[in-house]
Design a protein around this motif. Structure first.
Motif, PDB file in Angstrom:
ATOM      1  N   TRP A 172      43.163  36.765  37.361  1.00  0.00           N
ATOM      2  CA  TRP A 172      42.458  35.998  38.384  1.00  0.00           C
ATOM      3  C   TRP A 172      40.948  36.167  38.287  1.00  0.00           C
ATOM      4  CZ3 TRP A 172      44.872  32.118  39.874  1.00  0.00           C
ATOM      5  CH2 TRP A 172      46.250  32.144  40.101  1.00  0.00           C
ATOM      6  N   ILE A 173      40.490  37.312  37.825  1.00  0.00           N
ATOM      7  CA  ILE A 173      39.047  37.479  37.582  1.00  0.00           C
ATOM      8  C   ILE A 173      38.595  36.535  36.474  1.00  0.00           C
ATOM      9  CG2 ILE A 173      37.304  39.078  36.651  1.00  0.00           C
ATOM     10  CD1 ILE A 173      38.783  41.322  38.166  1.00  0.00           C
TER      11      ILE A 173
ATOM     12  N   ARG B 170      47.510  41.238  36.828  1.00  0.00           N
ATOM     13  CA  ARG B 170      47.272  40.101  37.723  1.00  0.00           C
ATOM     14  C   ARG B 170      45.795  40.007  38.105  1.00  0.00           C
ATOM     15  NH1 ARG B 170      50.570  40.246  43.209  1.00  0.00           N
ATOM     16  NH2 ARG B 170      49.485  42.240  43.193  1.00  0.00           N
ATOM     17  N   SER B 171      45.179  41.136  38.358  1.00  0.00           N
ATOM     18  CA  SER B 171      43.766  41.153  38.750  1.00  0.00           C
ATOM     19  C   SER B 171      42.883  40.632  37.636  1.00  0.00           C
ATOM     20  CB  SER B 171      43.341  42.572  39.140  1.00  0.00           C
ATOM     21  OG  SER B 171      44.094  43.045  40.235  1.00  0.00           O
TER      22      SER B 171
ATOM     23  N   VAL C 222      49.675  45.146  38.576  1.00  0.00           N
ATOM     24  CA  VAL C 222      48.569  44.876  39.498  1.00  0.00           C
ATOM     25  C   VAL C 222      47.281  44.649  38.720  1.00  0.00           C
ATOM     26  CG1 VAL C 222      47.157  45.809  41.376  1.00  0.00           C
ATOM     27  CG2 VAL C 222      49.633  46.181  41.372  1.00  0.00           C
TER      28      VAL C 222
END
Length: 384
Positions: free
Chosen positions: A241-242, A237-238, A234
């Motif tokens: 995308w940031i 992935r975060s 998690v």
């Protein structure tokens, strides 16, 4: 390779950005709003993303290098076979099509057959005062980036010969060409891709600050194969995308516009790094249409001037001029570029380039086999 599908997506997006940029340049639309400029003006940053990905891919594809001369030769053949046949065919077609287009409107096309030959040798047409980083550009103008790619492949291939010291040799040359040579020549060191030092000739390519973007890609590749990882999927992935959001903001906001590792290259490198490390924990699912776009990205990049440029030259001298300036004409140019890029991918990249590659590799392998057999035959027998 499935874990790295995001790289194909990035390549496809980068190529599409350049196509949109050149379509707008050839057909300056009537919409001059802030939103329009915000969306289109930074599309040249696709080149910076290309260079960074190229450096990463070189590390990935040579991770099992044995440092032999044969391996380095194979590396060079594969790289050149992927680029040269497609570039050669499209350069000739572009030259002929543009000459016809200029004759139709009664103008003179500036390039000669000598320029075509020099372009195909990956030597910029004006290395003295052609303006960095293009230096006059080749006949097929988008090929200016290939001049840097081929140089990078050369130094990268030579570094393979140093076996376990390959990275030391690579970094030594980078330090020499990008720091020592400019410094000894009385220049202040810069990382801006559009700057050039006061050299003449090919040294302008060798010392170009744009090379730092390839180096950044190499660094990201080495970190990818290091123990560095993000244990939580998690979080991984975060972070990815940031980084993509940060790159989008940096590029379109104009924080540091233009090419170079401290400008558009900086957020692109951060994004590729974050996605590469995150992919060790989390597998990004890339839509099929983005994978397709990535697959045709090289052909799309090279072929779109065949759509935009002759159309611009011919139709601009007709009553349709104002219609070409309407924003609706842009999607038509992009769609045609995608269609012809797909044809080029299937017939030039997958067929012609692969046949050239396989034929040359087969010949080289036969030569090496014969050389080894001859060497073994000439070796005196052991005394026991």
């Amino acid at each position: 390779m499935k874990k790295l599908d995001f790289l194909q997506a990035f390549r496809g997006i980068a190529a599409l950005m350049v196509v949109i940029l050149h379509s707008r340049i050839n057909y300056p639309i009537n919409d001059s709003s802030v939103i329009s400029n915000w969306l289109f003006n930074a599309n040249a940053s696709g080149v910076d993303l290309f260079f960074i990905i190229s450096g990463f891919i070189m590390v990935y594809t040579t991770r099992n290098s044995d440092g032999s001369f044969f391996y380095a030769i194979q590396f060079g053949i594969k790289r050149l076979a992927r680029i040269v046949p497609v570039y050669l065919v499209l350069t000739f077609i572009y030259y002929i099509v543009m000459r016809i287009a200029y004759e139709i409107v009664g103008a003179k096309f500036d390039f000669t057959w000598e320029d075509v030959i020099q372009s195909l040798m990956f030597i910029p047409l004006n290395l003295k005062d052609g303006g960095a980083p293009f230096f006059g550009s080749p006949v097929l103008h988008v090929g200016w980036t290939l001049n840097y790619e081929i140089y990078f492949y050369l130094i990268f291939g030579i570094s393979l010969l140093f076996k376990k010291f390959r990275w030391l040799a690579f970094l030594a040359w980078i330090a020499t060409s990008l720091y020592m040579l400019p410094h000894l020549h009385g220049n202040s060191i810069t990382l801006a891709g559009t700057e050039q030092y006061n050299f003449t000739g090919y040294l302008n390519i060798v010392t170009s600050p744009l090379i730092w973007e390839f180096v950044a890609g190499v660094g990201i590749g080495l970190l990818y194969f290091s123990p560095l990882r993000i244990p939580n999927s998690v979080v991984a992935r975060s972070i990815a995308w940031i980084s993509a959001t940060f790159a989008f903001w940096w590029i379109v906001s104009g924080v540091h516009s233009d090419m170079g590792i401290t400008r558009w290259g900086f957020p692109a490198a951060i994004m590729v790094l974050c996605f590469a490390i995150a992919s060790k924990t989390y597998e990004f699912r890339v839509p099929k249409w983005l994978l397709w776009l990535g697959n045709i990205s090289f052909s799309l990049y090279l072929v779109h001037p065949l759509v935009t440029n002759p159309t611009s030259v011919i139709l601009w001298e007709t009553p349709a001029r104002e219609s070409l300036r309407d924003p609706s004409f842009l999607p038509l140019m992009v769609a045609l570029s995608l269609a012809i890029g797909t044809i080029s991918y299937h017939y030039l990249e997958k067929r012609l380039s692969n046949k050239v590659r396989d034929a040359i590799l087969s010949l080289v392998r036969d030569l090496f086999s014969k050389h080894k057999a001859s060497k073994a035959k000439d070796t005196p027998p052991l005394p026991f």
